[in-house]
Scaffold this active site. Structure first.
Site, PDB file in Angstrom:
ATOM      1  N   ASP A  41       0.863  -1.164   0.000  1.00  0.00           N
ATOM      2  CA  ASP A  41       0.000   0.000   0.000  1.00  0.00           C
ATOM      3  C   ASP A  41       0.917   1.237   0.000  1.00  0.00           C
ATOM      4  O   ASP A  41       2.143   1.127   0.066  1.00  0.00           O
ATOM      5  CB  ASP A  41      -0.944  -0.044   1.222  1.00  0.00           C
ATOM      6  CG  ASP A  41      -2.177   0.802   1.001  1.00  0.00           C
ATOM      7  OD1 ASP A  41      -3.208   0.529   1.632  1.00  0.00           O
ATOM      8  OD2 ASP A  41      -2.124   1.746   0.183  1.00  0.00           O
TER       9      ASP A  41
HETATM   10  C1  GLC Z   1      -4.324   4.365   0.015  1.00  0.00           C
HETATM   11  C2  GLC Z   1      -5.229   3.236   0.427  1.00  0.00           C
HETATM   12  C3  GLC Z   1      -5.438   2.203  -0.636  1.00  0.00           C
HETATM   13  C4  GLC Z   1      -5.366   2.861  -1.998  1.00  0.00           C
HETATM   14  C5  GLC Z   1      -3.940   3.346  -2.193  1.00  0.00           C
HETATM   15  C6  GLC Z   1      -3.756   4.064  -3.538  1.00  0.00           C
HETATM   16  O1  GLC Z   1      -3.515   4.735   1.078  1.00  0.00           O
HETATM   17  O2  GLC Z   1      -4.917   2.546   1.624  1.00  0.00           O
HETATM   18  O3  GLC Z   1      -6.713   1.594  -0.396  1.00  0.00           O
HETATM   19  O4  GLC Z   1      -5.704   1.936  -3.010  1.00  0.00           O
HETATM   20  O5  GLC Z   1      -3.518   4.197  -1.149  1.00  0.00           O
HETATM   21  O6  GLC Z   1      -4.489   5.249  -3.561  1.00  0.00           O
END
Ligand code: GLC
Length: 710
Positions: A257
């Site tokens: 993430d």
């Molecule tokens: C965010 C979220 C995730 C998302 C990613 C890209 O922090 O936790 O769900 O897909 O970053 O935006």
């Protein structure tokens, strides 16, 4: 065409690590850091994929740089958070779960994929599959609710919807099962906080939706920010390599993430970016999203012998294979052909579909004296509250390329559907203002006094749920309770429309309001869908995918609790209870009313080898056609482990005409009746099983039959 193997053999270490690096562009900010000099990094071959960039022109331009200005010309893939629609925003996932309809879930996934692919996206960071039983956690809004079986059904439906039958098709996008795993169990409902659950709860509650996604062929998985029992998922070799890859044979791409590899230092398991990069790569993370840990740390990790070239090559091959499966080596402009409009429109057809989907997700919680639907020719309407004319809020959070100014507010919807009904609009302050100006409050009371129908629009703003949007309280924000009390004190029947990303605790309003509709955030056609429900053009059928607490003090509260040794007994002090609050929720999992009534009859069981068949009939005993969802719960009353008092085994949503009866038959196998043993292996114990059928998990309204299965 160059094969991934040919490319790999020609790549430098920098180019290999570039394929493992995903960077955000600037079309949306979804995390704590932003990228700089993206084009320069692209040219240097230091980026393999971009997210938060969409539109045919923009993605085409970036792809052109990758193809023509880098040494090997390896195409990029483009990703974005398409959580509940891309241009035409549908109800938030918790709202869509209320439909209990996998066919609908798949259809909206297919629709979002088509819109996203049309805007140059190759991958969506969805479905979010985190089972959640704590409404303080803002991300409960993004997921399937509290039940594992619903999570499994959402996983299968969404992966098939997004990916279609051929990932290389121009209208297919790669799905991403997130956030692996047990993110929804973060301590105290606070985002990113530690997770401590038993192995059994991990295996029985949180892992199954991700297993279902893998079985459905999901192309990618995103590791959660959180740690589990001290091991951050981003470095969790046991769950990433051990379970995902070896046990489930997942051969797709695992991504971190946002910045999570770098956050291994904050977790306290890595002293520097080199160690962090090594931990993540060894655990099985292929793509580093926005930590630049692989770029800055892997060369040193290689020199220090913390990782091997083979480990890097394996990750690179999985990324190249994903690009091949997406058809990007055949045609890198496949989802961004020249001459296509920058973004798909929200046209009349999209609005019709969004309106229908939203109508399936509105949960009628209360309807005293059948005050709803409104009369065929309603009188004057007082439309009160800070969410009455709040189009942008109707989209909720994670709104992709949706635009708030395109959303239909409740006021606009009512005016369109009831053009002859006099409507007085009185906002009564703001969503989170701590006080209501005296004149604004007076306006609401006057409007309520003068109108034939009083409709009160309350709840949260879209930003009050979703990521990094947790609330320690479940009350209405700001001074809305005072507003509601003033309007209720007028003494007329009040219809409450509640907008939120989570259940809200509002006992007095539930006690006093004549009707309450949980609207969640219904999307771009919110106002028309709500008007359809209020007028009876649509008969509400949605049901709660989460248990609705009376108070935050009851959390976590859900239908699948184990009984404990002293289950509540009103006649016995020494049993499980609160001194100041009932144990029971305000509304049970599955609760949701209709404008008609449904009955259950003829329940019987028929033994079969290694299982049982449960038969019966559902009837529509009212005066309107309508849909309802029948639930079948199971309990093993005596086993070598204490089992949940209700475990959802089957659910079926059906439409019944007036007077119609529909026979049903559910087959339960040993797998449905069994559980995991101490080694997390499926096991079955012959004996008695209690089966419960009904239209919600409210124990007072379930019909029980008991059977013996050998
Ligand atoms: C965010 C979220 C995730 C998302 C990613 C890209 O922090 O936790 O769900 O897909 O970053 O935006």
């Amino acid at each position: 065409m160059r094969t991934p193997e040919d490319l790999l053999s020609a790549m430098t270490l920098t180019e290999k690590i570039g394929q493992l690096t995903m960077v955000t562009a600037d079309y949306a900010v979804t995390g704590p850091t932003v990228a700089t000099d993206v084009t320069g990094a692209l040219r240097a071959g230091r980026v393999g994929s971009l997210f938060n960039l969409y539109g045919t022109g923009a993605t085409r331009a970036a792809q052109k740089v990758a193809l023509e200005e880098t040494r090997l010309g390896i195409p990029l893939f483009f990703a974005h958070d398409v959580i509940h629609g891309f241009r035409a925003i549908c109800p938030i996932p918790l709202g869509e779960a209320s439909a209990f309809d996998p066919t609908l879930w798949k259809a909206t996934g297919r629709w979002a994929a088509t819109e996203a692919a049309e805007a140059g996206l190759d991958l969506v960071f969805a479905p979010m599959l985190d089972v959640a039983r704590d409404p303080r956690w803002g991300r409960i809004a993004e997921g399937p609710g509290e039940d594992t079986r619903i999570g499994r059904a959402v996983a299968e439906a969404k992966v098939n919807g997004f990916q279609g039958r051929d990932l290389a098709a121009a209208d297919a996008v790669a799905a991403c099962a997130k956030h692996y795993v047990a993110y929804g169990a973060c301590a105290a409902g606070r985002d990113y906080a530690s997770v401590d659950i038993s192995d059994r709860t991990l295996e029985e509650v949180y892992l199954p939706p991700f297993k279902a996604a893998v079985e459905a062929g999901v192309a990618t998985v995103m590791a959660a920010f959180t740690d589990l029992a001290g091991v951050p998922l981003t470095a969790h070799e046991g769950l990433l390599d051990g379970v995902l890859r070896r046990r489930w044979r997942f051969d797709g791409v695992i991504m971190s993430d946002y910045g999570a590899i770098g956050e291994l230092m904050a977790h306290g398991v890595a002293a520097d970016l080199t160690e962090a990069a090594a931990l993540a790569l060894r655990a099985g993370v292929d793509i580093d999203m926005m930590a630049y840990a692989y770029e800055k740390g892997l060369p040193q990790a290689l020199e220090r012998g913390l990782v091997t070239v083979e480990q890097i090559d394996r990750a690179v091959m999985r990324v190249l294979e994903l690009k091949r499966r997406l058809g990007l080596f055949d045609d890198p402009y496949r989802r961004r052909p020249a001459g296509r409009a920058e973004l798909p429109p929200v046209d009349a057809a999209a609005r019709r579909a969004a309106r229908e989907v939203a109508g399936r997700c509105l949960v009628l919680l209360r309807n005293r004296d059948n005050i709803l639907p409104l009369p065929d020719v309603p009188g004057s309407i007082a439309l009160i509250g800070p969410l009455a004319d709040a189009g942008p809020e109707m989209l909720g959070n994670w709104t992709a390329a949706g635009r708030g100014d395109e959303a239909i507010s409740v006021l606009a919807g009512l005016r369109r559907i009831l053009p002859d009904a006099p409507i007085t609009h009185a906002p009564g302050g703001t969503i989170d203002g701590e006080t209501i100006p005296a004149d604004a409050l007076a306006d609401t009371v006057a409007a309520a006094e003068q109108a034939d129908h009083v409709i009160l629009c309350l709840g949260e703003a879209g930003w009050m749920s979703g990521e990094a949007a947790c609330r320690a309280r479940l009350d209405l924000p700001g001074a809305q309770e005072a507003l509601a009390r003033a309007v209720l004190d007028v003494g007329k029947p009040v219809i409450v429309l509640l907008f939120s990303g989570r259940p809200l605790a509002m006992e007095e309003i539930f006690d006093r309001a004549a009707a309450v509709v949980a609207c969640w955030f219904p999307g771009v056609e919110a106002g028309t869908a709500i008007a359809d429900l209020l007028t009876g053009a649509v008969n509400p059928a949605a049901k709660l995918p989460v248990t609705w607490p009376r108070h935050v003090g009851q959390v976590p509260i859900h239908h699948a609790q184990r009984p404990g040794g002293r289950p509540f007994d009103a006649k016995n002090k020494y049993t499980s209870k609160y001194l100041d609050m009932p144990n029971t929720p305000r509304f049970a999992f599955g609760h949701g009313l209709s404008y008609t009534t449904f009955g259950l009859s003829g329940i019987k069981t028929r033994p079969m080898p290694g299982g049982v068949v449960v038969l019966g009939a559902v009837s529509n005993d009212g005066r309107r056609p309508g849909k309802t969802t029948l639930f079948l719960f199971v309990r093993d009353p005596v086993a070598r482990l204490s089992r949940p008092v209700l475990a959802l085994a089957r659910f079926e949503t059906m439409h019944l005409g007036v007077g119609e009866a529909r026979r049903f038959g559910f087959t339960l196998t040993r797998e449905d009746l069994g559980f995991l043993d101490e080694a997390s292996k499926p096991t079955f114990e012959a004996g008695q099983f209690d089966l419960f059928l009904g239209f919600s998990a409210d124990p007072e309204r379930l019909t029980q039959v008991s059977v013996t299965v050998g």
